[in-house]
Design a protein around this motif. Structure first.
Motif, PDB file in Angstrom:
ATOM      1  N   ALA A  59     -19.491  -6.465  10.005  1.00 38.43           N
ATOM      2  CA  ALA A  59     -18.903  -5.235   9.464  1.00 38.43           C
ATOM      3  C   ALA A  59     -18.555  -5.461   7.988  1.00 38.43           C
ATOM      4  O   ALA A  59     -18.784  -4.612   7.134  1.00 38.43           O
ATOM      5  CB  ALA A  59     -17.666  -4.842  10.254  1.00 38.43           C
TER       6      ALA A  59
ATOM      7  N   PHE B 147      -1.865 -10.512  14.128  1.00 41.69           N
ATOM      8  CA  PHE B 147      -0.961  -9.781  15.016  1.00 41.69           C
ATOM      9  C   PHE B 147       0.114 -10.678  15.617  1.00 41.69           C
ATOM     10  O   PHE B 147      -0.152 -11.826  15.978  1.00 41.69           O
ATOM     11  CB  PHE B 147      -1.748  -9.143  16.166  1.00 41.69           C
ATOM     12  CG  PHE B 147      -2.555  -7.937  15.773  1.00 41.69           C
ATOM     13  CD1 PHE B 147      -3.633  -8.055  14.903  1.00 41.69           C
ATOM     14  CD2 PHE B 147      -2.239  -6.682  16.273  1.00 41.69           C
ATOM     15  CE1 PHE B 147      -4.380  -6.935  14.538  1.00 41.69           C
ATOM     16  CE2 PHE B 147      -2.984  -5.557  15.915  1.00 41.69           C
ATOM     17  CZ  PHE B 147      -4.045  -5.686  15.057  1.00 41.69           C
TER      18      PHE B 147
ATOM     19  N   ALA C 242      -9.318  -2.519   6.511  1.00 43.91           N
ATOM     20  CA  ALA C 242      -9.750  -3.878   6.829  1.00 43.91           C
ATOM     21  C   ALA C 242     -10.933  -4.267   5.955  1.00 43.91           C
ATOM     22  O   ALA C 242     -10.969  -5.368   5.403  1.00 43.91           O
ATOM     23  CB  ALA C 242     -10.117  -3.984   8.313  1.00 43.91           C
ATOM     24  N   ARG C 243     -11.876  -3.363   5.834  1.00 41.98           N
ATOM     25  CA  ARG C 243     -13.061  -3.688   5.034  1.00 41.98           C
ATOM     26  C   ARG C 243     -12.749  -3.789   3.548  1.00 41.98           C
ATOM     27  O   ARG C 243     -13.451  -4.461   2.798  1.00 41.98           O
ATOM     28  CB  ARG C 243     -14.178  -2.669   5.303  1.00 41.98           C
ATOM     29  CG  ARG C 243     -14.770  -2.793   6.721  1.00 41.98           C
ATOM     30  CD  ARG C 243     -16.054  -2.004   6.858  1.00 41.98           C
ATOM     31  NE  ARG C 243     -15.844  -0.579   6.640  1.00 41.98           N
ATOM     32  CZ  ARG C 243     -15.534   0.293   7.598  1.00 41.98           C
ATOM     33  NH1 ARG C 243     -15.419  -0.120   8.848  1.00 41.98           N
ATOM     34  NH2 ARG C 243     -15.364   1.567   7.323  1.00 41.98           N
TER      35      ARG C 243
ATOM     36  N   ASP D 121     -10.014   0.894   9.815  1.00 45.39           N
ATOM     37  CA  ASP D 121     -11.193   0.046   9.616  1.00 45.39           C
ATOM     38  C   ASP D 121     -11.566  -0.040   8.139  1.00 45.39           C
ATOM     39  O   ASP D 121     -12.012  -1.091   7.665  1.00 45.39           O
ATOM     40  CB  ASP D 121     -12.372   0.507  10.477  1.00 45.39           C
ATOM     41  CG  ASP D 121     -12.697   1.973  10.323  1.00 45.39           C
ATOM     42  OD1 ASP D 121     -11.766   2.779  10.119  1.00 45.39           O
ATOM     43  OD2 ASP D 121     -13.884   2.330  10.402  1.00 45.39           O
TER      44      ASP D 121
ATOM     45  N   PHE E  34      -7.626  -0.450  18.095  1.00 40.96           N
ATOM     46  CA  PHE E  34      -6.965  -0.730  16.818  1.00 40.96           C
ATOM     47  C   PHE E  34      -7.217  -2.170  16.391  1.00 40.96           C
ATOM     48  O   PHE E  34      -7.502  -2.451  15.224  1.00 40.96           O
ATOM     49  CB  PHE E  34      -5.459  -0.459  16.924  1.00 40.96           C
ATOM     50  CG  PHE E  34      -4.712  -0.844  15.675  1.00 40.96           C
ATOM     51  CD1 PHE E  34      -4.947  -0.178  14.481  1.00 40.96           C
ATOM     52  CD2 PHE E  34      -3.790  -1.889  15.683  1.00 40.96           C
ATOM     53  CE1 PHE E  34      -4.277  -0.533  13.310  1.00 40.96           C
ATOM     54  CE2 PHE E  34      -3.119  -2.254  14.529  1.00 40.96           C
ATOM     55  CZ  PHE E  34      -3.366  -1.574  13.343  1.00 40.96           C
ATOM     56  N   TYR E  35      -7.140  -3.058  17.340  1.00 41.25           N
ATOM     57  CA  TYR E  35      -7.365  -4.472  17.033  1.00 41.25           C
ATOM     58  C   TYR E  35      -8.757  -4.680  16.433  1.00 41.25           C
ATOM     59  O   TYR E  35      -8.915  -5.336  15.412  1.00 41.25           O
ATOM     60  CB  TYR E  35      -7.197  -5.305  18.314  1.00 41.25           C
ATOM     61  CG  TYR E  35      -7.201  -6.792  18.101  1.00 41.25           C
ATOM     62  CD1 TYR E  35      -6.038  -7.452  17.727  1.00 41.25           C
ATOM     63  CD2 TYR E  35      -8.355  -7.546  18.272  1.00 41.25           C
ATOM     64  CE1 TYR E  35      -6.025  -8.826  17.540  1.00 41.25           C
ATOM     65  CE2 TYR E  35      -8.356  -8.917  18.084  1.00 41.25           C
ATOM     66  CZ  TYR E  35      -7.188  -9.556  17.716  1.00 41.25           C
ATOM     67  OH  TYR E  35      -7.183 -10.908  17.530  1.00 41.25           O
ATOM     68  N   CYS E  36      -9.756  -4.089  17.069  1.00 41.80           N
ATOM     69  CA  CYS E  36     -11.137  -4.221  16.568  1.00 41.80           C
ATOM     70  C   CYS E  36     -11.277  -3.584  15.194  1.00 41.80           C
ATOM     71  O   CYS E  36     -11.920  -4.135  14.292  1.00 41.80           O
ATOM     72  CB  CYS E  36     -12.124  -3.537  17.510  1.00 41.80           C
ATOM     73  SG  CYS E  36     -12.258  -4.335  19.113  1.00 41.80           S
ATOM     74  N   MET E  37     -10.675  -2.421  15.038  1.00 40.90           N
ATOM     75  CA  MET E  37     -10.810  -1.719  13.766  1.00 40.90           C
ATOM     76  C   MET E  37     -10.078  -2.464  12.655  1.00 40.90           C
ATOM     77  O   MET E  37     -10.488  -2.435  11.501  1.00 40.90           O
ATOM     78  CB  MET E  37     -10.304  -0.276  13.896  1.00 40.90           C
ATOM     79  CG  MET E  37     -11.252   0.569  14.741  1.00 40.90           C
ATOM     80  SD  MET E  37     -10.587   2.169  15.173  1.00 40.90           S
ATOM     81  CE  MET E  37     -10.849   3.063  13.643  1.00 40.90           C
ATOM     82  N   GLN E  38      -8.993  -3.160  13.008  1.00 36.98           N
ATOM     83  CA  GLN E  38      -8.280  -3.947  12.012  1.00 36.98           C
ATOM     84  C   GLN E  38      -9.169  -5.083  11.509  1.00 36.98           C
ATOM     85  O   GLN E  38      -8.946  -5.656  10.458  1.00 36.98           O
ATOM     86  CB  GLN E  38      -6.972  -4.495  12.599  1.00 36.98           C
ATOM     87  CG  GLN E  38      -5.867  -4.714  11.572  1.00 36.98           C
ATOM     88  CD  GLN E  38      -6.250  -5.592  10.409  1.00 36.98           C
ATOM     89  OE1 GLN E  38      -6.653  -6.735  10.567  1.00 36.98           O
ATOM     90  NE2 GLN E  38      -6.135  -5.052   9.182  1.00 36.98           N
ATOM     91  N   ARG E  39     -10.210  -5.396  12.272  1.00 40.39           N
ATOM     92  CA  ARG E  39     -11.144  -6.432  11.816  1.00 40.39           C
ATOM     93  C   ARG E  39     -12.357  -5.822  11.128  1.00 40.39           C
ATOM     94  O   ARG E  39     -13.370  -6.483  10.935  1.00 40.39           O
ATOM     95  CB  ARG E  39     -11.581  -7.305  12.994  1.00 40.39           C
ATOM     96  CG  ARG E  39     -10.421  -8.008  13.697  1.00 40.39           C
ATOM     97  CD  ARG E  39      -9.535  -8.801  12.749  1.00 40.39           C
ATOM     98  NE  ARG E  39      -8.535  -9.592  13.461  1.00 40.39           N
ATOM     99  CZ  ARG E  39      -7.237  -9.536  13.234  1.00 40.39           C
ATOM    100  NH1 ARG E  39      -6.751  -8.693  12.326  1.00 40.39           N
ATOM    101  NH2 ARG E  39      -6.404 -10.310  13.906  1.00 40.39           N
ATOM    102  N   GLY E  40     -12.267  -4.525  10.826  1.00 37.47           N
ATOM    103  CA  GLY E  40     -13.305  -3.900  10.026  1.00 37.47           C
ATOM    104  C   GLY E  40     -14.369  -3.139  10.789  1.00 37.47           C
ATOM    105  O   GLY E  40     -15.258  -2.539  10.194  1.00 37.47           O
TER     106      GLY E  40
ATOM    107  N   PHE F 250     -17.211 -11.118  19.209  1.00 30.59           N
ATOM    108  CA  PHE F 250     -16.222 -10.376  18.434  1.00 30.59           C
ATOM    109  C   PHE F 250     -16.249 -10.815  16.965  1.00 30.59           C
ATOM    110  O   PHE F 250     -16.290  -9.998  16.049  1.00 30.59           O
ATOM    111  CB  PHE F 250     -14.831 -10.599  19.037  1.00 30.59           C
ATOM    112  CG  PHE F 250     -13.745  -9.840  18.338  1.00 30.59           C
ATOM    113  CD1 PHE F 250     -13.426  -8.549  18.723  1.00 30.59           C
ATOM    114  CD2 PHE F 250     -13.045 -10.417  17.277  1.00 30.59           C
ATOM    115  CE1 PHE F 250     -12.436  -7.839  18.066  1.00 30.59           C
ATOM    116  CE2 PHE F 250     -12.056  -9.713  16.615  1.00 30.59           C
ATOM    117  CZ  PHE F 250     -11.747  -8.429  17.016  1.00 30.59           C
TER     118      PHE F 250
END
Ligand SMILES: Nc1ncnc2c1ncn2[C@@H]1O[C@H](COP(=O)(O)OP(=O)(O)O)[C@@H](O)[C@H]1O
Ligand SMILES: [Mg+2]
Lengths: 484, 250
Positions: free
Chosen positions: B107, B86, B78-79, B75, A435-441, B100
């Motif tokens: 992305a 957080f 976010a995009r 995702d 989720f954390y990664c996906m929250q960053r797109g 990261f």
């Protein structure tokens, strides 16, 4: 649905195998089945000297005595293989070996291109010599001339049998005896090709030697045989990588690789293995039963195995080092990824014989889907190996909760002055991490790939540069849901 | 123009009602603050906006720039420009902060039809932002959030926000665990991003942060509802009086 559950599902859904295609080059097939006649046929096809035929027949007869002794100790399940239901010889329809790439079947070259192996460009751009093995017969060898000038021998093993019989007779089977195990005996009887490398004294081989293997002929077992000798004070880095077309039936692959490092010599052997793993229900896929072993025969010699195993329905593979020379070093770096119904039982053996020998084992297992991933390793320190050292680190990463990861380390230490160290961890890709990664797109696939690549970084960075990039992509692709 | 519009939002977690009818409209260019006692549903609101699993929206809607935000996967949100700093940043062992950041930036660039960021350009960009946020360049070599102090984690969140330049950012107690100097630096980072096209929702426990990030509106949340809204002076009132009277009301 929870994100992890979704990942499990998407990785399970890997439909079309990314490199799934079959080239329809007609093959020159030996009749199905295995018999003394077939062994003679193969040897005749290869124009082999009598000693080679005798050697094969000896192996074949020994194999017959092993009939019901296929190894069963690995944590692998598969139906019994009918060895009479396979073809043991297939050659692309090319009567005379090509003198240059221009003479190579364009369709074949096209196949390589799809696999991302543009031979021509490779020749020009990367300086990598390629001994391309296609269905058991070498069809193109590049950079041969330059290597020749340096005194390096890099050729198909069948050619070495003809041109360098003294080296072949001296070293073949000197690390892996014919009777070592069921698959080795089989391979010794019927192997059709593979590579031979000899690096002369004191030479640091200036280019990475690489071989790409492809399995293309339906129902053709592949029995590659590789022999690499690094003479005193020499160095060589050898790359082996492969991708194979999609197919339905299980295919046996039982290669044997032998490495010999003499005094102060170093061999670095890197593999990226990406054979067809079977579909999402576990149908099809390659059975990969490989015996790879290196002998650090000389003082202060070094052998380093790096493997990235992402393909095959079944992987049975333990690249090992026999540390005979005093002060010799063996290293094993492994990434094994299993998905869907794949099964991998892989690891290494480090046999410390000489004094002050050192070994290092770094294993990263990643399991997804309903797969099973086992690390199996042996560290044996013999009584005279004073001052020997081993460091072992085995990390497992789980994706979802339907897969299995197992670590089976055996340590036998008979030297009071030796030291061994073993670490093992098991972790899971957490929903919160995704989720954390996906929250960053990032997409879920990108997130999984990033996390898994981070997990295996320590191993991937031991690969030669051009391979490392490819391997990173492969790590992502092999866990990808749907074809992106 | 309303950038984000939350209407009568009801959310339950494991069958328990947590948000009980939140309505909030935030226009581009505005900074809103939500204050409230622990356990009142502030993080639940942030998580629902970001699209985390495990929250059931039983009623209401959230739209972002006219789109139904709740229908989008996390995702895609976010995009589209939604960012959440957080309250508890997640550790990702083995993945360097720089790898990261680069993946996240790419992305976004992919969405914008831009090519992947060049390695040199990336380094230059990150170094500049690090400097502004008082982050040592070494930090990005470390695995993301692993072994970071509380303050480092919060700075890393702000660094990500600064690099991704979201259109709407939710900062969930980004001030907690920061000393006064760090608080100033982080606030400067946020203030630098303020502008007519961007909006912020700043969740905090303490009025102190709002001295540095001065909000246009302050909302008091208690018992899963917004019980009072006002201008920035409401924060001072809360500081002086506490939440007790709102808790009783909720
Ligand atoms: N994942 C969860 N599972 C169970 N209860 C939760 C979960 N997340 C939040 N809650 C509950 O929801 C309520 C609100 O929590 P939260 O949104 O974190 O509050 P705040 O951020 O205002 O402190 C709390 O009672 C908390 O225990
Ligand atoms: Mg909270």
């Amino acid at each position: 649905m929870a994100a992890t559950a979704k990942t499990v599902e998407t990785v399970r859904d890997v439909e079309a195998y990314k490199y799934g295609f079959v080239t329809d080059i007609e093959s020159d097939l030996a009749p199905k089945g295995l018999s003394e006649e077939i062994v003679r046929f193969i040897s005749a096809k290869k124009n082999e000297p009598k000693w080679m035929l005798e050697w094969r027949l000896k192996a074949y007869r020994y194999w017959l005595t092993l009939a019901d002794e296929e190894p069963t100790w690995a944590k692998l399940h598969f139906p019994k293989i009918d060895y009479q239901d396979s073809y043991y010889y297939a050659a692309p329809k090319q009567k005379v070996g090509p003198k240059s790439l221009d003479e190579v079947d364009p369709q074949l070259l096209e196949t390589y291109k799809k696999l991302g192996i543009p031979l021509l460009e490779q020749q020009i751009l990367s300086g990598v010599a390629v001994d391309a093995v296609f269905d058991s017969v070498s069809v193109a060898t590049t950079y041969k001339k330059k290597l020749n000038e340096l005194g390096v021998i890099f050729c198909p093993i069948s050619e070495a049998v003809q041109k360098h019989p003294e080296l072949v007779q001296k070293y073949l089977c000197s690390v892996v005896p014919v009777g070592d195990n069921f698959y080795v005996a089989l391979n010794s009887a019927v192997f059709t090709d593979g590579s031979f490398v000899y690096i002369p004294k004191g030479l640091r081989c200036p280019m990475e030697l690489s071989t790409y293997f492809r399995i293309n002929e339906k129902n053709t077992g592949q029995f590659e045989r590789t022999l690499i000798i690094a003479d005193e004070g020499s160095y060589v880095s050898y790359l082996e990588g492969c991708t194979a077309p999609q197919r339905d039936e299980n295919q046996l692959h039982a290669a044997v690789v032998e490495l010999i490092a003499l005094d102060n010599a170093e061999i670095k052997y890197s593999t990226v293995q990406n054979w067809y793993p079977g579909d999402k229900d576990g149908k099809g896929g390659i059975y990969n039963f490989v015996t790879k072993r290196g002998a650090c025969r000389g003082k202060n010699s070094k052998i380093m195995w790096t493997q990235v195993e992402t393909g095959s329905a079944i992987t049975w593979k333990y690249p090992s080092c026999i540390l005979q020379g005093d002060g010799s070093v063996g290293e094993f770096y492994s990434v094994a990824i299993t998905n869907n119904h794949q099964q991998a039982d892989t690891g290494t053996k480090m046999i410390h014989i000489g004094k002050n020998t050192r070994s290092k084992i770094i294993s990263k297992g990643i399991s997804a889907g309903k797969s099973s991933n086992t690390y199996r390793g042996l560290v044996r320190i013999q009584g005279k190996a004073d001052g020997a050292r081993n460091y072992t680190k085995c990390d497992s990463l789980l994706i979802g909760s339907t897969c299995g990861a197992h670590t089976v380390p055996y340590i036998e230490n008979r030297s009071p002055t030796a030291q061994t160290e073993h670490e093992a961890t098991t972790s899971k890709i957490g929903e919160d991490q995704l989720f954390y990664c996906m929250q960053r797109g990032m997409t879920q696939e990108e997130a999984v790939s990033l996390i898994v690549n981070g997990f295996c970084k320590e191993v991937l960075q031991t690969l030669p540069m051009e391979f490392a990039v490819e391997a990173q992509k492969l790590v992502g692709v092999s866990l990808e849901g749907g074809v992106g | 123009m309303a950038l984000i519009e939350i209407k009568n939002l009801h959310v339950s977690v494991q069958g328990k009602d947590i948000l009980k009818g939140i309505s909030l409209t935030i226009n581009a260019g505005e900074v809103h603050a939500i204050m409230g006692p622990n356990g009142t549903g502030k993080s639940t609101l942030s998580n629902v906006i970001a699209g985390r699993e495990g929250y059931e929206v039983t009623q209401g809607s959230v739209s972002f720039d006219g789109q139904d935000l709740l229908a989008m996967p996390p995702d895609a949100r976010a995009r589209a420009g939604v960012f959440l700093a957080f309250q508890y940043p997640v550790e990702i062992p083995g993945v360097s902060t720089s790898a990261f950041l680069k993946t996240a930036i790419n992305a976004k660039r992919r969405t914008e039809g831009k090519p992947e960021i060049d390695a040199m350009e990336f380094l230059k960009l990150v170094k500049a932002k690090n400097k502004a946020l008082g982050i040592p360049d070494d930090m990005i070599k470390r695995p993301l959030n692993v072994g970071f102090s509380g303050g480092e984690k919060k700075r890393a969140e702000v660094l990500q926000m600064t690099l991704l330049e979201p259109r709407f950012a939710v900062l969930d107690e980004t001030d907690s665990g920061l000393d006064i100097d760090a608080l100033k630096i982080v606030s400067d980072g946020v203030n630098a991003l303020r502008g007519p096209t961007r909006a912020f929702l700043v969740i905090t426990h303490y009025q102190r942060l709002l001295n540095y990030i001065v909000p246009d509106y302050v909302h008091v949340m208690a018992g899963g509802r917004i019980v009072k809204s006002g201008g920035k002076e409401l924060a001072y009132e809360l500081e002086a009086e506490g939440y007790t009277k709102y808790l009783a009301a909720a």
